[in-house]
Design an enzyme around this catalytic site. Structure first.
Site, PDB file in Angstrom:
ATOM      1  N   VAL A 159      -4.277   1.081  -0.669  1.00  0.00           N
ATOM      2  CA  VAL A 159      -3.045   0.312  -0.809  1.00  0.00           C
ATOM      3  C   VAL A 159      -2.265   0.798  -2.035  1.00  0.00           C
ATOM      4  O   VAL A 159      -1.054   1.006  -1.979  1.00  0.00           O
ATOM      5  CB  VAL A 159      -3.342  -1.200  -0.926  1.00  0.00           C
ATOM      6  CG1 VAL A 159      -2.092  -1.975  -1.310  1.00  0.00           C
ATOM      7  CG2 VAL A 159      -3.907  -1.721   0.393  1.00  0.00           C
ATOM      8  N   SER A 167      -0.707   4.269  -1.358  1.00  0.00           N
ATOM      9  CA  SER A 167       0.372   4.180  -0.374  1.00  0.00           C
ATOM     10  C   SER A 167       1.606   3.493  -0.971  1.00  0.00           C
ATOM     11  O   SER A 167       2.729   3.934  -0.739  1.00  0.00           O
ATOM     12  CB  SER A 167      -0.094   3.441   0.881  1.00  0.00           C
ATOM     13  OG  SER A 167      -0.378   2.085   0.607  1.00  0.00           O
ATOM     14  N   GLU A 168       1.403   2.450  -1.772  1.00  0.00           N
ATOM     15  CA  GLU A 168       2.561   1.743  -2.322  1.00  0.00           C
ATOM     16  C   GLU A 168       3.325   2.587  -3.334  1.00  0.00           C
ATOM     17  O   GLU A 168       4.550   2.545  -3.387  1.00  0.00           O
ATOM     18  CB  GLU A 168       2.140   0.407  -2.948  1.00  0.00           C
ATOM     19  CG  GLU A 168       1.769  -0.657  -1.918  1.00  0.00           C
ATOM     20  CD  GLU A 168       2.884  -0.944  -0.919  1.00  0.00           C
ATOM     21  OE1 GLU A 168       4.074  -0.846  -1.286  1.00  0.00           O
ATOM     22  OE2 GLU A 168       2.565  -1.252   0.247  1.00  0.00           O
ATOM     23  N   ILE A 169       2.601   3.371  -4.139  1.00  0.00           N
ATOM     24  CA  ILE A 169       3.303   4.266  -5.063  1.00  0.00           C
ATOM     25  C   ILE A 169       4.071   5.319  -4.263  1.00  0.00           C
ATOM     26  O   ILE A 169       5.234   5.616  -4.540  1.00  0.00           O
ATOM     27  CB  ILE A 169       2.322   4.952  -6.042  1.00  0.00           C
ATOM     28  CG1 ILE A 169       1.577   3.916  -6.892  1.00  0.00           C
ATOM     29  CG2 ILE A 169       3.062   5.949  -6.925  1.00  0.00           C
ATOM     30  CD1 ILE A 169       2.441   3.133  -7.852  1.00  0.00           C
TER      31      ILE A 169
END
Length: 280
Positions: A40, A43-45
């Site tokens: 997570v 992926s968020e960065i």
DNA sequence: GTCCCGTAGC
DNA sequence: GCTACGGGAC
């Protein structure tokens, strides 16, 4: 005089609509199938300023190369930048490694679950901290990012311009599914992505919408070229620096200025011979 | 050419 | 508040 915020008259109907869209337009992603904190986080960065399809392509390669916070923290910056190639906004690659070091050194190798603690990591702002808390730990965080913004402007501010995030945030809070924030935010984001593809982008009526200058001929283009060159070839010899970028129309003074800033920002170093290499 | 996407630093 | 920061799709 304070403007009265528009009240969602039928929150139930709104939630129903979101769930309906979600059922029909769910986007499968590796970090959704297995929302492990590390996946997570990465992926968020990556998803900051980069569209889902491009992240989907590069995410598995990055994960194979750096399977966890420890490997990422211990990697050479050149390797990370190499794996980052194609994603853009390369400062994120530096923040990513700095954050991995902090997770290792200050948090016992475990990604924190509190939004305020996540916010202390470099490159993690309000939207990313909220997303990570919600997706990795199912925490009912309140936050806004572009898809969420689109959904609420579309639904609750149909005739408004210059909608401020301050006006949207209470609606996010009121409509949040506190039983399952992870799923709810996935739904909001898929709905927002659908709205982006269908005609007008409601976010242009957001107060925070800004048009960007063109890329061609910009410092961003030149920086991207320099870093790409260093990833592919390792160095730029001192005698090649003045002419670097000439093919794209960049004069030597601009090349020098960009190199200096990249050096100041910790992307690269100069060797004894004056050649340019990536930071060790 | 135009669009899309958050954070940091000021 | 404002601006710098990529790279690919269209």
């Amino acid at each position: 005089m304070q403007r009265e915020p528009p009240v969602p008259r039928d929150l139930d109907a709104f939630q129903g609509r979101v769930r309906e869209v979600y059922r029909d337009h769910y986007r499968p992603m590796e970090w959704r199938a297995d929302p492990a904190p590390y996946k997570v986080f990465i992926s968020e960065i990556m998803l900051q300023q980069t569209q889902v399809p491009r992240v989907m392509r590069l995410f598995p390669l990055f994960l194979a190369r750096f399977p966890g916070f420890g490997e990422l923290a211990n990697a050479s910056f050149a390797d990370i930048l190499q794996a980052w190639t194609g994603l853009g906004y390369n400062r994120r690659a530096r923040y990513l490694q700095e954050a991995a070091c902090l997770v290792r050194d200050r948090h016992g190798g475990v990604l924190p679950r509190e939004v305020e603690t996540l916010r202390t990591l470099p490159g993690v702002g309000a939207a990313t901290a909220g997303s990570i808390a919600a997706f990795a730990y199912n925490v009912p965080a309140i936050f806004i990012e572009t898809n969420i913004r689109r959904v609420f402007i579309h639904h609750f501010f149909p005739d408004r311009r210059e909608v401020h995030d301050r006006e949207i945030l209470p609606l996010v809070e009121q409509s949040l599914d506190r039983e399952n924030p992870r799923e709810w935010y996935w739904a909001l984001m898929d709905y927002g992505a659908l709205l982006a593809r269908s005609g007008d982008n409601p976010n242009r009526r957001s107060r925070s919408y800004v048009r960007q200058n063109s890329f061609r001929g910009s410092d961003r283009q030149l920086r991207g070229m320099v870093l790409r060159h260093l990833v592919d070839h390792g160095s730029i010899a001192a005698e090649d620096i003045p002419a670097y970028g000439a093919a794209e129309g960049f004069p030597p003074v601009r090349v020098e200025a960009v190199l200096k800033r990249l050096e100041d920002e910790g992307f690269l170093q100069r060797t004894e011979t004056g050649a340019i290499v990536l930071r060790r």
